[in-house]
Design an enzyme around this catalytic site. Structure first.
Site, PDB file in Angstrom:
ATOM      1  N   TRP A 323       0.836  -1.196   0.000  1.00  0.00           N
ATOM      2  CA  TRP A 323       0.000   0.000   0.000  1.00  0.00           C
ATOM      3  C   TRP A 323       0.875   1.252   0.000  1.00  0.00           C
ATOM      4  O   TRP A 323       0.546   2.255  -0.642  1.00  0.00           O
ATOM      5  CB  TRP A 323      -0.920   0.008   1.215  1.00  0.00           C
ATOM      6  CG  TRP A 323      -1.835   1.204   1.283  1.00  0.00           C
ATOM      7  CD1 TRP A 323      -3.075   1.329   0.736  1.00  0.00           C
ATOM      8  CD2 TRP A 323      -1.579   2.456   1.949  1.00  0.00           C
ATOM      9  NE1 TRP A 323      -3.606   2.570   1.011  1.00  0.00           N
ATOM     10  CE2 TRP A 323      -2.702   3.274   1.751  1.00  0.00           C
ATOM     11  CE3 TRP A 323      -0.497   2.955   2.674  1.00  0.00           C
ATOM     12  CZ2 TRP A 323      -2.789   4.573   2.266  1.00  0.00           C
ATOM     13  CZ3 TRP A 323      -0.563   4.237   3.189  1.00  0.00           C
ATOM     14  CH2 TRP A 323      -1.707   5.037   2.991  1.00  0.00           C
ATOM     15  N   HIS A 324       1.986   1.182   0.715  1.00  0.00           N
ATOM     16  CA  HIS A 324       2.855   2.350   0.803  1.00  0.00           C
ATOM     17  C   HIS A 324       3.639   2.596  -0.482  1.00  0.00           C
ATOM     18  O   HIS A 324       4.031   3.733  -0.754  1.00  0.00           O
ATOM     19  CB  HIS A 324       3.826   2.209   1.982  1.00  0.00           C
ATOM     20  CG  HIS A 324       3.194   2.482   3.307  1.00  0.00           C
ATOM     21  ND1 HIS A 324       2.606   1.489   4.070  1.00  0.00           N
ATOM     22  CD2 HIS A 324       3.040   3.632   4.014  1.00  0.00           C
ATOM     23  CE1 HIS A 324       2.135   2.022   5.184  1.00  0.00           C
ATOM     24  NE2 HIS A 324       2.368   3.312   5.171  1.00  0.00           N
ATOM     25  N   GLY A 325       3.902   1.564  -1.247  1.00  0.00           N
ATOM     26  CA  GLY A 325       4.622   1.794  -2.481  1.00  0.00           C
ATOM     27  C   GLY A 325       5.065   0.517  -3.147  1.00  0.00           C
ATOM     28  O   GLY A 325       5.116  -0.552  -2.522  1.00  0.00           O
TER      29      GLY A 325
END
Length: 472
Positions: A323-325
Site C-alpha cells: 500500500w505504501h509503495g
C-alpha cells in the site's frame, strides 16, 4: 512553508466563512467545489480518476441495495474492487512491474528493450480508493445503507481536509455528519480546532522539517556512514515521519472541526506504547483498522489456529507494505513488521503480561517504549532507503561499524526532535487520562501559544518539503 501550505492558509478561512453563511442545502456543493479546487491545484487531470472512483462506487452501492441476489451482489462488489484496485495498481505499480520484468529478462539472457513509461502518481489515490472501497464492502455486508445522493457521496469521497493524506474515513462516520445540518461551532470548539492546527504545524514545521536535512544527509548515501550515523538517521526519520504525518492529521482534524465535522483520531501517542503490537495499534489507526476489518479478519486471523492467525498477520503486513509503495523496500518494511508482530505474539504466550518480572512498572514502560520505537525505526530504515541495495548497505554498516561519523550537529538536532515530540505526546496522553482536565492558567496558555506561533514562523524560512504521505 511551501506554496501549497500558504495557499491552504488563505483557502481555509474563506471556505469556513462561506460554509456558515450558506443554507444547509447548499453547503455540500461548497464542499465539493472547495475539494475539487484543492485537489485540482496539484494536477487538474487527476480529477478524472477521483470522479471515476466516486461514480463507480455510488452506482455499485445503489444497486447492491436494490437486489438480494447473492450472485449479482458479488458481481457488483467485484466491479468496485476492480475499479479501485485497478486504478491504484496501474498508477502505483505499473512501472515497478515493468522494470522488474525487464531485469528478470536481462538476467535470463533476453535482450529486452528498456521500455519505460513515466506515470505520475496521483496525490491521495491510496487514501480515496480505500475509502470508497470500504463503502462498497460495507454496503455489500449490509452494515450501512447505500447513499442515494450523488453530491453527498461525492463530498464524502472528496472532503478536502482529509482527501490527500487521510484519515481514511468510514462512510458510517462521515456521511451522516455531511448530511445532517450543523450549527456553527462554539468558542470552545473553535479554540480546540485552532489548537489542533497549531500543534500540527509545530509537528510538521518545527520538528519534522528540522530533522529532514539530517535524514537526507545520511540516506543520500547510507553506505558511507558508520553505525552511529545510521542509527541516528533512522531514529530521526521515525520522528520525522511521525511529526509529519500526525501533524497533517491534526491540521486536517482541526480544519474539519471548523466546519462542524469530527474526523477520526489517526495517531494515539505511538512512541509511548509499551510494545510493538501496541505501537501499531496507535499508528495510522485509520489504515491499520481498515486492514484489520477488510484483510486480516476475512483471512481468518480472528479465528482458527495460531498458525492461521500468524499467516494472516504476515499477509496483511505484506499488503501494508505494498500500500505504501511498489518496491522491494516497502515489501521488506511490511514483512519485517509482520515478523515483529508474530514474534511478539509468540513471546506473550510464553510470558503473559500478568507474569511478574521484578522490574518496576514505570521502568518496564520506559524500556518497552524504547524497544518498540527502536524496532519501528529499524523497519523504517527500509521505508526511507532509496533502494533495496541502499538499505542493505545501511544494515551492513550497522553491523560492521564502517564509514564516516555523523555530522557534529546530529546529536543536538536528534535530541531536540525526540524531546519535543515526546513532550507533546506526554501532554496529550495526560489530558486523555484525566476525565476533566484542568484548564491551564490564561497566562500559561498564552505563553504556550505565542511560543508555538513564533517557533513555526522562525522555522518556516526557506523551502520546506511537502508532507511525506502526499506521495502515497
Amino acid at each position: 512553508m511551501t506554496f501549497n501550505s500558504l495557499v491552504y492558509a488563505a483557502f481555509l478561512p474563506l471556505v469556513v466563512g462561506l460554509f456558515w453563511l450558506l443554507p444547509h442545502r447548499f453547503r455540500i456543493w461548497l464542499i465539493l467545489a472547495a475539494s475539487y479546487t484543492f485537489y485540482g491545484a496539484w494536477d487538474w487531470r487527476f480529477l478524472a480518476l477521483l470522479w471515476i472512483s466516486t461514480l463507480a462506487d455510488w452506482w455499485v452501492g445503489r444497486r447492491l441495495d436494490r437486489t438480494d441476489d447473492e450472485r449479482r451482489r458479488k458481481q457488483l462488489l467485484a466491479v468496485s474492487v476492480l475499479v479501485n484496485l485497478g486504478l491504484l495498481g496501474f498508477f502505483k505499480y505499473f512501472g515497478f512491474f515493468v522494470e522488474s520484468a525487464i531485469a528478470m529478462g536481462n538476467r535470463a539472457g533476453l535482450d529486452l528493450d528498456p521500455f519505460t513509461m513515466r506515470i505520475l502518481l496521483p496525490v491521495g489515490i491510496s487514501f480515496y480508493t480505500f475509502q470508497t472501497l470500504s463503502y462498497s464492502i460495507d454496503v455489500y455486508r449490509r452494515r450501512i445503507p447505500a447513499c442515494q445522493s450523488l453530491p453527498l457521496f461525492a463530498g464524502y469521497v472528496a472532503f478536502f481536509p482529509q482527501l490527500v493524506a487521510g484519515p481514511i474515513e468510514r462512510a458510517e462516520r462521515l456521511l451522516p455528519q455531511l448530511e445532517t445540518e450543523r450549527t456553527p461551532p462554539r468558542a470552545q470548539e473553535i479554540e480546540s480546532a485552532l489548537a489542533l492546527i497549531l500543534v500540527g504545524l509545530v509537528k510538521k514545521v518545527v520538528i519534522a522539517d528540522q530533522l529532514a536535512p539530517l535524514v537526507q544527509h545520511v540516506y543520500s548515501d547510507p553506505g558511507a556512514f558508520d553505525r552511529g550515523a545510521i542509527a541516528a538517521a533512522s531514529l530521526a526519520f521515525a520522528i520525522q515521519i511521525y511529526g509529519d504525518f500526525s501533524g497533517y492529521t491534526d491540521i486536517a482534524r482541526g480544519s474539519a472541526r471548523l466546519l462542524g465535522i469530527e474526523l477520526m483520531e489517526n495517531f494515539r501517542e505511538p512512541f509511548l506504547a509499551r510494545d510493538i503490537t501496541e505501537l501499531w495499534r496507535r499508528w495510522h489507526i485509520s489504515l491499520t483498522s481498515w486492514l484489520r476489518d477488510y484483510v486480516y479478519v476475512p483471512l481468518g486471523g480472528s479465528r482458527g489456529s495460531m498458525r492461521r492467525a500468524n499467516l494472516a498477520v504476515v499477509i496483511t503486513w505484506l499488503v501494508t507494505g505494498l500500500w505504501h509503495g511498489a518496491g522491494l523496500t516497502f515489501i521488506a518494511f511490511g514483512l519485517l513488521n509482520g515478523a515483529f508482530l508474530v514474534g511478539h505474539r509468540a513471546l506473550r504466550q510464553r510470558r503473559p503480561p500478568t507474569q511478574r518480572t521484578g522490574i518496576p512498572g514505570g521502568v518496564q514502560a520506559v524500556l518497552g517504549a524504547a524497544v518498540a520505537t527502536s524496532m519501528f525505526a529499524f523497519s523504517a530504515l527500509f521505508f526511507r532507503s532509496e533502494s533495496f541495495a541502499d538499505s542493505l548497505d545501511a544494515i551492513g554498516n550497522l553491523w560492521t561499524d564502517q564509514g564516516a561519523h555523523a555530522p557534529t550537529w546530529t546529536l543536538g538536532t536528534l535530541l531536540f526532535g525526540l524531546v519535543a515530540i515526546l513532550s507533546l505526546d506526554a501532554v496529550r496522553a495526560r489530558s486523555r487520562r484525566s476525565p476533566v482536565p484542568a484548564a491551564p492558567p490564561a497566562l500559561l496558555r498564552g505563553l504556550a501559544v505565542g511560543t508555538a506561533v513564533v517557533a513555526v514562523i522562525i522555522s518556516s524560512g526557506g523551502p520546506a518539503p511537502d508532507f511525506i504521505y502526499f506521495q502515497f
